[in-house]
Design an enzyme around this catalytic site. Structure first.
Site, mmCIF file in Angstrom:
data_model
loop_
_atom_site.group_PDB
_atom_site.id
_atom_site.type_symbol
_atom_site.label_atom_id
_atom_site.label_comp_id
_atom_site.label_asym_id
_atom_site.label_seq_id
_atom_site.Cartn_x
_atom_site.Cartn_y
_atom_site.Cartn_z
ATOM 1 C CE LYS A 22 -1.854 1.583 4.020
ATOM 2 N NZ LYS A 22 -1.483 3.003 4.227
ATOM 3 C CG ASN A 23 2.385 2.779 3.552
ATOM 4 O OD1 ASN A 23 1.209 3.054 3.324
ATOM 5 N ND2 ASN A 23 2.866 2.656 4.781
ATOM 6 N NE ARG A 93 -1.040 12.188 7.972
ATOM 7 C CZ ARG A 93 -0.616 13.445 7.953
ATOM 8 N NH1 ARG A 93 -1.383 14.394 8.409
ATOM 9 N NH2 ARG A 93 0.584 13.740 7.479
ATOM 10 C CB CYS A 117 -5.033 10.908 11.502
ATOM 11 S SG CYS A 117 -3.486 10.138 11.900
ATOM 12 N NE ARG A 122 0.422 10.189 10.218
ATOM 13 C CZ ARG A 122 0.002 9.084 9.620
ATOM 14 N NH1 ARG A 122 -1.130 8.528 9.996
ATOM 15 N NH2 ARG A 122 0.696 8.529 8.657
ATOM 16 N N PRO A 123 1.639 16.727 11.232
ATOM 17 C CG PRO A 123 3.206 18.152 12.227
ATOM 18 C CD PRO A 123 2.519 16.829 12.393
ATOM 19 C CG ASP A 305 3.061 1.512 9.584
ATOM 20 O OD1 ASP A 305 2.632 2.331 10.418
ATOM 21 O OD2 ASP A 305 3.168 1.770 8.374
ATOM 22 C CB ILE A 327 7.069 7.085 14.728
ATOM 23 C CG1 ILE A 327 8.298 6.180 14.580
ATOM 24 C CG2 ILE A 327 6.780 7.864 13.437
ATOM 25 C CD1 ILE A 327 9.491 6.783 13.922
ATOM 26 N NE ARG A 397 -7.164 4.182 5.702
ATOM 27 C CZ ARG A 397 -6.285 4.755 6.517
ATOM 28 N NH1 ARG A 397 -6.559 4.906 7.788
ATOM 29 N NH2 ARG A 397 -5.136 5.201 6.055
HETATM 30 C C1 UD1 Z 1 4.274 7.003 6.580
HETATM 31 C C2 UD1 Z 1 3.445 5.761 6.340
HETATM 32 C C3 UD1 Z 1 2.859 5.243 7.641
HETATM 33 C C4 UD1 Z 1 3.968 5.056 8.682
HETATM 34 C C5 UD1 Z 1 4.830 6.307 8.797
HETATM 35 C C6 UD1 Z 1 6.045 6.099 9.691
HETATM 36 C C7 UD1 Z 1 2.619 6.096 4.080
HETATM 37 C C8 UD1 Z 1 1.473 6.382 3.195
HETATM 38 N N1 UD1 Z 1 2.378 6.105 5.402
HETATM 39 O O1 UD1 Z 1 3.405 8.003 7.086
HETATM 40 O O2 UD1 Z 1 2.197 4.010 7.397
HETATM 41 O O3 UD1 Z 1 3.387 4.779 9.949
HETATM 42 O O4 UD1 Z 1 5.310 6.722 7.502
HETATM 43 O O5 UD1 Z 1 6.817 5.057 9.229
HETATM 44 O O6 UD1 Z 1 3.717 5.825 3.615
HETATM 45 N N2 UD1 Z 1 6.127 14.907 10.736
HETATM 46 C C9 UD1 Z 1 6.107 16.268 10.993
HETATM 47 N N3 UD1 Z 1 6.029 17.133 9.926
HETATM 48 C C10 UD1 Z 1 5.978 16.710 8.633
HETATM 49 C C11 UD1 Z 1 5.987 15.319 8.381
HETATM 50 C C12 UD1 Z 1 6.072 14.437 9.445
HETATM 51 O O7 UD1 Z 1 6.148 16.689 12.147
HETATM 52 O O8 UD1 Z 1 5.905 17.551 7.725
HETATM 53 C C13 UD1 Z 1 6.218 13.938 11.859
HETATM 54 C C14 UD1 Z 1 4.959 13.090 12.020
HETATM 55 O O9 UD1 Z 1 3.974 13.730 12.776
HETATM 56 C C15 UD1 Z 1 5.525 11.846 12.697
HETATM 57 C C16 UD1 Z 1 6.928 11.720 12.086
HETATM 58 O O10 UD1 Z 1 7.237 13.002 11.556
HETATM 59 O O11 UD1 Z 1 5.638 12.050 14.077
HETATM 60 C C17 UD1 Z 1 7.040 10.696 10.971
HETATM 61 O O12 UD1 Z 1 5.949 10.846 10.085
HETATM 62 P P1 UD1 Z 1 6.036 10.480 8.539
HETATM 63 O O13 UD1 Z 1 7.216 9.617 8.265
HETATM 64 O O14 UD1 Z 1 5.887 11.722 7.744
HETATM 65 O O15 UD1 Z 1 4.726 9.605 8.361
HETATM 66 P P2 UD1 Z 1 3.860 9.533 7.079
HETATM 67 O O16 UD1 Z 1 4.762 9.752 5.910
HETATM 68 O O17 UD1 Z 1 2.635 10.353 7.223
#
Ligand code: UD1
Length: 417
Positions: A22-23, A93, A117, A122-123, A305, A327, A397
């Protein structure tokens, strides 16, 4: 709303095939926005998140044609509406992944902010910061990110934290930029590498994907390509955990252990026997599992995950384990539901202390997010009697035909409408 009814107590056994990731599929669907020639994909999983993403890009003008059982042909030659409306983005997201490609191809994009979420705030500030460094004008107004740039310019971007979709979004934006972009502190997740491989097949110039420094030299345009989606390492890990917890022995096909080192290590520590072949993984559970402590962190460390699934394992293992989530700030929601099944779990901020119990008993529980739901399925498969899992739309999902696959492995599972 569908529910899953599980009659627990049967060890899983037999073979089942793993679906595409999926990812990896989600960003790769967005990569189709980058070029006017068709992108042909195979091993695309049938999941609600994939349908949502397809609806989102289709309303932008992308032609979507099914190609065999797990193939798709995406044609972005008619892309004319670089807008991701709130109604579509709010359910997923990962929709933010359209921002980089739309901006690179159309010179502008309007993408609804995904909002919070269940598992945390998750900003998307890192996505925005990176695009601004590449010369984009970005405003956040009325819940939308408005981004504009005649042509993005290569830049050096150091992200504040490791972000998977952030790295992917910036990589996609950079492939059509003028000059070289260097993303430092990049996510090393295998799905980032799969996306990079697809982009390279489309004519992009990318090096270093899979390390924490990714270099992208922008090109004028991309061309059509064919790409198979990598196997889903989290689905693989989830079925391995289900077999381990139920005292079973299974073989997973069409998958690879190559990206699962941290998960396989923990299953070995728990006492499982694991045999790895090129395209399959077999697991045999021990008489009694041993509790395993773990700490989640970006790849190649233990994936967040898979945290919930290991909590389920520890609920029925011998001894106590500490699970540390680093995380996401609110990713222990499954704990209260597992406790309803008789688990012994104490939560202290981002640590959970899990002490194995002799048995779990079936109950009605509620799925709260995707991976939390998977942990409830595992616990339900182990528990004595019936477990009814509500709100399984979360499972749909991210897990393709989960009840069918579990039944193939001998589980007594039924979807209740
Ligand atoms: C992706 C995966 C999700 C997985 C996560 C962590 C997809 C579609 N989803 O989510 O399944 O659980 O990686 O391995 O691939 N953060 C910020 N600002 C930003 C971006 C991130 O503060 O602009 C923070 C997030 O809140 C979180 C951390 O960084 O605490 C990591 O998040 P991130 O790796 O971005 O997760 P996703 O890419 O949303």
């Amino acid at each position: 709303m569908d529910k899953l009814l599980i009659q627990g107590g049967t060890p899983l056994s037999g073979e089942v095939a793993i679906s595409g990731a999926k990812n990896a599929a989600l960003p790769i669907l967005c990569a189709s926005l980058l070029c006017a020639e068709p992108l042909r994909l195979s091993n695309v999983p049938h999941l609600n998140d994939i349908s949502t993403m397809l609806r989102l890009i289709a309303q932008m003008g992308v032609g979507v044609t099914l190609d065999g059982t797990d193939g798709l042909l995406l044609d972005s030659s008619g892309l004319n509406n670089p807008l991701a409306p709130y109604d579509m983005v709010k359910t997923m997201r990962a929709s933010i992944l359209v921002l980089g490609p739309l901006l690179a191809r159309c010179g502008e994009a309007r993408v609804s902010l995904p909002g919070g979420c269940a598992i945390g705030a998750r900003p998307v500030d890192q996505h925005i910061k990176g695009l601004q460094a590449m010369g984009a004008e970005v405003h956040v107004e009325n819940g939308y990110v408005h981004a504009k740039a005649t042509r993005l310019k290569g830049a050096r971007i150091v992200t504040d934290m490791v972000t998977v979709t952030g790295t992917e979004n910036l990589m996609m934006a950079a492939v059509l930029a003028d000059g070289e972009t260097v993303i430092e502190n990049a996510a090393r997740e295998p799905e980032v590498v799969d996306l990079a491989n697809c982009l390279v097949a489309m004519g992009a110039q990318i090096s270093g994907a899979g390390t924490d420094i990714v270099r992208i030299r922008g090109v004028e345009r991309l061309h059509g390509a064919t790409h198979p989606i990598m196997p889903d390492r989290i689905e693989t890990g989830t079925y391995l955990c289900a077999a381990a917890a139920t005292g079973g022995a299974i073989r997973l096909l069409k998958t690879s252990a190559a990206y699962l080192d941290a998960v396989v290590d923990k299953l070995l520590d728990a006492g499982c026997d694991i045999a790895v072949e090129r395209d399959s993984i077999a697991l045999k559970a021990p008489q009694k599992l041993k509790a395993v402590s773990l700490r989640t962190a970006p790849y190649p460390a233990f994936p967040t995950d898979m945290q919930a699934q290991f909590m389920a394992i520890n609920c029925v293992a011998e001894g106590s384990a500490v699970i540390r989530e680093t995380i996401f700030e609110n990713r222990f929601m499954h704990a209260v539901e597992l406790i309803r099944l008789g688990a012994d779990i104490r939560i202290d901020a981002n640590n959970a202390v899990v002490t194995g119990v002799a048995r779990l008993d079936g109950a009605t529980v509620m799925a709260t997010d995707l991976r939390a739901s998977a942990s409830l399925v595992i616990a339900g498969l182990v528990a004595q009697g019936e477990t009814l899992i509500e709100r399984i739309y979360h499972l749909d999902r991210g897990y393709e035909r989960i009840e069918e696959k579990l039944m193939k492995l001998g589980a007594l599972v039924k979807r209740v409408h």
